[in-house]
Scaffold this motif. Sequence first.
Motif, short mmCIF file in Angstrom:
data_model
loop_
_atom_site.label_atom_id
_atom_site.label_comp_id
_atom_site.label_asym_id
_atom_site.label_seq_id
_atom_site.Cartn_x
_atom_site.Cartn_y
_atom_site.Cartn_z
N HIS A 114 -4.22 18.04 35.69
CA HIS A 114 -3.81 16.60 34.42
C HIS A 114 -3.31 16.65 33.41
CE1 HIS A 114 -5.96 15.14 38.11
NE2 HIS A 114 -7.25 16.77 38.22
N GLU A 115 -2.62 16.04 32.94
CA GLU A 115 -2.61 15.94 32.38
C GLU A 115 -3.61 14.90 30.89
OE1 GLU A 115 0.36 16.27 29.03
OE2 GLU A 115 0.12 18.31 30.39
N PRO A 116 -4.38 15.56 30.10
CA PRO A 116 -4.22 16.02 28.75
C PRO A 116 -3.74 17.75 28.71
CG PRO A 116 -5.88 14.88 28.45
CD PRO A 116 -5.51 14.46 29.47
N HIS A 117 -4.55 18.08 30.27
CA HIS A 117 -5.28 19.47 30.35
C HIS A 117 -3.78 20.77 30.09
CE1 HIS A 117 -7.25 23.08 32.06
NE2 HIS A 117 -8.29 23.20 30.68
N LEU A 118 -3.25 20.16 31.65
CA LEU A 118 -2.44 21.02 31.34
C LEU A 118 -1.43 21.35 30.37
CD1 LEU A 118 -0.80 20.45 34.90
CD2 LEU A 118 -2.48 21.68 34.79
N GLY A 119 -0.90 20.28 29.85
CA GLY A 119 -0.37 20.50 28.11
C GLY A 119 -0.91 21.03 27.26
N SER A 120 -2.05 21.02 27.32
CA SER A 120 -3.26 21.73 25.92
C SER A 120 -3.17 23.20 26.70
CB SER A 120 -4.53 20.83 26.58
OG SER A 120 -4.49 20.03 24.69
N LEU A 121 -3.74 23.22 28.08
CA LEU A 121 -3.38 24.89 28.68
C LEU A 121 -2.03 25.57 27.97
CD1 LEU A 121 -4.84 26.84 29.97
CD2 LEU A 121 -4.37 25.77 32.60
N ILE A 122 -1.13 25.09 28.27
CA ILE A 122 -0.13 26.24 28.48
C ILE A 122 0.21 26.14 27.12
CG2 ILE A 122 2.40 25.45 28.49
CD1 ILE A 122 1.60 23.97 31.26
N SER A 123 0.08 25.16 26.35
CA SER A 123 0.16 25.46 24.09
C SER A 123 -0.70 26.49 23.84
CB SER A 123 -0.18 24.17 23.62
OG SER A 123 1.23 23.48 24.12
N LEU A 125 -2.05 28.98 26.26
CA LEU A 125 -1.39 30.00 26.71
C LEU A 125 -0.42 30.83 25.43
CD1 LEU A 125 -2.61 29.57 30.65
CD2 LEU A 125 -3.87 31.12 28.52
N LEU A 126 0.46 30.04 25.45
CA LEU A 126 1.71 30.48 24.65
C LEU A 126 1.45 31.11 23.20
CD1 LEU A 126 3.97 27.85 26.00
CD2 LEU A 126 4.11 30.03 26.28
N THR A 127 0.41 30.02 22.47
CA THR A 127 0.24 30.31 20.65
C THR A 127 -1.30 30.87 20.87
OG1 THR A 127 -0.23 28.46 20.62
CG2 THR A 127 1.94 28.58 20.56
N GLY A 128 -2.22 31.17 21.90
CA GLY A 128 -3.51 31.04 20.91
C GLY A 128 -3.91 29.62 20.06
N GLU A 129 -3.23 28.16 20.23
CA GLU A 129 -3.81 27.38 19.19
C GLU A 129 -4.48 26.22 20.02
OE1 GLU A 129 -3.55 26.96 15.78
OE2 GLU A 129 -2.74 28.62 15.63
N PRO A 130 -5.48 25.53 19.82
CA PRO A 130 -5.96 24.18 20.86
C PRO A 130 -5.08 23.43 20.18
CG PRO A 130 -7.11 24.48 18.35
CD PRO A 130 -6.12 25.83 18.04
N ARG A 131 -4.24 22.86 19.92
CA ARG A 131 -3.76 21.95 20.42
C ARG A 131 -2.36 21.74 21.30
NH1 ARG A 131 1.94 22.19 17.15
NH2 ARG A 131 1.30 25.13 15.52
N SER A 132 -2.15 20.73 21.49
CA SER A 132 -0.91 20.91 22.31
C SER A 132 0.08 20.18 21.98
CB SER A 132 -1.31 19.61 23.45
OG SER A 132 -0.26 19.72 24.58
N PHE A 133 1.41 20.99 22.85
CA PHE A 133 3.18 20.58 22.23
C PHE A 133 3.57 20.27 23.37
CE2 PHE A 133 2.75 25.13 21.76
CZ PHE A 133 3.65 25.43 22.28
N VAL A 134 2.52 20.86 24.41
CA VAL A 134 3.30 20.12 25.76
C VAL A 134 2.75 19.38 26.91
CG1 VAL A 134 4.17 21.69 28.26
CG2 VAL A 134 4.00 22.76 25.38
N GLU A 135 4.06 18.50 27.21
CA GLU A 135 4.05 17.78 28.20
C GLU A 135 4.03 18.09 29.67
OE1 GLU A 135 5.00 12.29 28.92
OE2 GLU A 135 5.10 13.46 26.81
N MET A 136 3.21 17.70 30.50
CA MET A 136 3.61 18.02 31.47
C MET A 136 3.74 16.44 31.80
SD MET A 136 3.60 21.16 32.82
CE MET A 136 3.40 20.91 34.76
#
Length: 168
Positions: A114-123, A125-136
Motif C-alpha cells: 500500500h501507499e504511503p508505505h511502498l513509496g517510503s520503502l522504495i525511497s 531502499l534506493l537512498t537509505g533515507e527515511p523520507r519518501s520521494f516515490v509515489e506508487m
Amino acid sequence: MKLLVVRHARAEERDEFAEKSSNDDLRPLTKEGGEIMRSIAPRLREWCGAPDMLVSSPLVRAVQTAEILAEEFGFEKIIQTSTLAPDEAPLEFVRWLARTAKNDDPDFICIVGHEPHLGSLISYLLTGEPRSFVEMKKSGACLLEFPNGHIEEGAATLRWLVPPKLSK
C-alpha cells in the motif's frame, strides 16, 4: 537479487466501505480493479519472469491483488506480513525479509502493499533515507535490483517504475 514492488489494485472507496464495516483492513478490490490487475499480471511476468517468493500485506485488497499475481506466476503460497501494512516503517520489512529469506535465499521476490508505505520503502531502499520521494499508483509496479544479492537500505538500483496504464 530483484524486488518487484506492486501496489494493490483499485479497492472499494473508503467512505462507502465504512458504511458496511468499521474495519478498513477488510476493504476488497473492485471488480474493475481486479480486471485491471489481471490485464497487468501477464506483462509483469513477461518483463520479469516468475518470482521465487510472493509476499503480501495481510489487508484484503493486497491479498486479493497477490492472488491474481499468484495465478499468473503459478504460485500456490502467498506469504503475508504485517510489515507491508500502510503505516509500517520500511526498516521493519527489510528486517522481516532478512529473517524470512535467510534459508531460501531467493533471487527474485515480489511484494504487494500500500501507499504511503511502498513509496517510503522504495525511497529507503534506493537512498537509505527515511523520507519518501516515490509515489506508487494503484496497480503500479516497480523493479529494484540489489547488486550485492541482499536487500539493504541504500543498495538498490531502480530498473523501472510504471503506472498501470504503461503496463497493460
